[in-house]
Scaffold this motif. Structure first.
Motif, PDB file in Angstrom:
ATOM      1  N   PHE A 165       4.927   7.325   1.699  1.00 16.32           N
ATOM      2  CA  PHE A 165       5.523   6.128   2.490  1.00 16.32           C
ATOM      3  C   PHE A 165       4.567   4.943   1.871  1.00 16.32           C
ATOM      4  O   PHE A 165       3.392   4.799   1.248  1.00 16.32           O
ATOM      5  N   SER A 166       5.470   3.684   2.021  1.00 20.51           N
ATOM      6  CA  SER A 166       4.475   2.529   1.560  1.00 20.51           C
ATOM      7  C   SER A 166       4.796   1.339   2.727  1.00 20.51           C
ATOM      8  O   SER A 166       5.781   1.537   3.526  1.00 20.51           O
ATOM      9  N   PHE A 167       3.952   0.391   2.699  1.00 21.08           N
ATOM     10  CA  PHE A 167       4.020  -0.655   3.481  1.00 21.08           C
ATOM     11  C   PHE A 167       3.067  -1.782   3.143  1.00 21.08           C
ATOM     12  O   PHE A 167       2.509  -1.662   2.348  1.00 21.08           O
ATOM     13  N   THR A 168       3.515  -3.170   3.653  1.00 27.15           N
ATOM     14  CA  THR A 168       2.400  -4.196   3.575  1.00 27.15           C
ATOM     15  C   THR A 168       1.665  -4.366   4.636  1.00 27.15           C
ATOM     16  O   THR A 168       2.211  -4.413   5.951  1.00 27.15           O
ATOM     17  N   PRO A 169       0.422  -4.314   4.491  1.00 32.81           N
ATOM     18  CA  PRO A 169      -0.604  -4.471   5.690  1.00 32.81           C
ATOM     19  C   PRO A 169      -0.330  -6.056   6.370  1.00 32.81           C
ATOM     20  O   PRO A 169       0.077  -6.790   5.480  1.00 32.81           O
ATOM     21  N   LYS A 171       0.831  -1.189   0.357  1.00 31.88           N
ATOM     22  CA  LYS A 171      -0.111  -0.048   0.261  1.00 31.88           C
ATOM     23  C   LYS A 171       1.022   1.175   0.085  1.00 31.88           C
ATOM     24  O   LYS A 171       1.974   1.188   0.619  1.00 31.88           O
ATOM     25  N   TYR A 172       0.507   2.179  -0.741  1.00 33.60           N
ATOM     26  CA  TYR A 172       1.246   3.566  -0.814  1.00 33.60           C
ATOM     27  C   TYR A 172       0.365   4.547  -0.057  1.00 33.60           C
ATOM     28  O   TYR A 172      -0.901   4.892  -0.333  1.00 33.60           O
ATOM     29  N   VAL A 173       1.003   5.510   0.705  1.00 35.28           N
ATOM     30  CA  VAL A 173       0.162   6.639   1.524  1.00 35.28           C
ATOM     31  C   VAL A 173       1.009   7.874   1.025  1.00 35.28           C
ATOM     32  O   VAL A 173       2.272   8.035   0.957  1.00 35.28           O
ATOM     33  N   TYR A 186     -10.201   0.703  -0.454  1.00 32.20           N
ATOM     34  CA  TYR A 186      -9.824   1.943  -1.385  1.00 32.20           C
ATOM     35  C   TYR A 186      -8.773   2.414  -1.665  1.00 32.20           C
ATOM     36  O   TYR A 186      -8.572   3.176  -2.561  1.00 32.20           O
ATOM     37  N   CYS A 187      -7.735   1.770  -0.841  1.00 32.25           N
ATOM     38  CA  CYS A 187      -6.328   2.679  -0.941  1.00 32.25           C
ATOM     39  C   CYS A 187      -5.274   1.451  -1.226  1.00 32.25           C
ATOM     40  O   CYS A 187      -4.583   0.924  -0.643  1.00 32.25           O
ATOM     41  N   GLY A 188      -5.304   1.373  -2.485  1.00 27.88           N
ATOM     42  CA  GLY A 188      -3.816   0.888  -3.152  1.00 27.88           C
ATOM     43  C   GLY A 188      -2.825   1.886  -3.092  1.00 27.88           C
ATOM     44  O   GLY A 188      -1.752   1.758  -2.446  1.00 27.88           O
ATOM     45  N   HIS A 189      -3.370   3.230  -3.424  1.00 25.24           N
ATOM     46  CA  HIS A 189      -2.808   4.509  -3.155  1.00 25.24           C
ATOM     47  C   HIS A 189      -3.603   5.141  -2.404  1.00 25.24           C
ATOM     48  O   HIS A 189      -4.453   5.769  -3.237  1.00 25.24           O
ATOM     49  N   CYS A 190      -3.108   5.861  -1.195  1.00 27.06           N
ATOM     50  CA  CYS A 190      -3.862   6.381  -0.448  1.00 27.06           C
ATOM     51  C   CYS A 190      -3.463   7.963  -0.586  1.00 27.06           C
ATOM     52  O   CYS A 190      -2.235   8.112  -0.311  1.00 27.06           O
TER      53      CYS A 190
END
Length: 142
Positions: free
Chosen positions: A74-78, A36-38, A110-114
Motif C-alpha cells: 500500500f502507499s500513502f503520503t505522510p 511512501k510505499y509499504v 529509511y522508507c521511501g519503499h518499506c
C-alpha cells in the motif's frame, strides 16, 4: 506626502514578504513528504497463510490473505506534522500479533519503499543495501 507614500510601500512589501514566507513554510513540507510505499511479504515457514489487516487513524486498508511468498503493498503520503502511523494485525496458525508497520519518526528517513518480511518471531525491514532490521511484535495482542 512622499514620506507617507514610502512608508505605505514599505509596509506593503513587508506584508508581501511575510505572506510568501508563510506560504513557503506551509507548502514545503507537503512537497518534501512524498508518497511512501509499504510492502509486506509472507515469509512464514511451513507454508502458513498470513492474514494482514492494516490501518491508520484515518484509513482502514482491509484484510488481505497472503500465501507463503506473496506480498501486499500500500502507499500513502505522510502528514506534514510528522506523526503518521500505520499499524497492522498479523494472524497465522491460530495466533495474532500486532506491529506498527510505519512510524514516521522511525521509518521516514529509511522508507521511501518499506519492505517488510513477516516471520513467526516478528517482522524484518529490508534495506536497499545488504542487511535487515528485525523487530519484535508489539506487546499488545489482537
Amino acid at each position: 506626502m512622499k514620506l507617507m507614500r514610502k512608508k505605505k510601500l514599505e509596509i506593503i512589501m513587508f506584508l508581501l514578504v511575510k505572506s510568501v514566507l508563510l506560504l513557503w513554510l506551509f507548502l514545503v513540507p507537503l512537497v518534501i513528504n512524498g508518497k511512501k510505499y509499504v510492502r509486506i511479504h509472507n515469509d512464514l515457514d511451513g507454508g502458513a497463510n498470513l492474514l494482514v489487516h492494516c490501518k491508520s487513524k484515518d484509513d482502514d486498508l482491509g484484510s488481505h490473505v497472503l500465501a507463503q511468498g506473496q506480498f501486499y503493498e500500500f502507499s500513502f503520503t505522510p502528514n506534514w506534522v510528522g506523526n503518521t502511523l500505520f499499524f497492522c494485525s498479523f494472524q497465522f496458525d491460530g495466533t495474532c500479533h500486532r506491529f506498527d508497520i510505519y512510524k514516521d519518526h522511525r521509518d521516514y528517513a529509511y522508507c521511501g519503499h518499506c519492505d517488510w518480511s513477516v516471520h513467526r518471531n516478528g517482522p524484518c525491514r529490508h534495506f536497499n543495501a545488504p542487511g535487515h532490521d528485525c523487530l519484535p511484535w508489539n506487546q499488545q495482542t489482537c
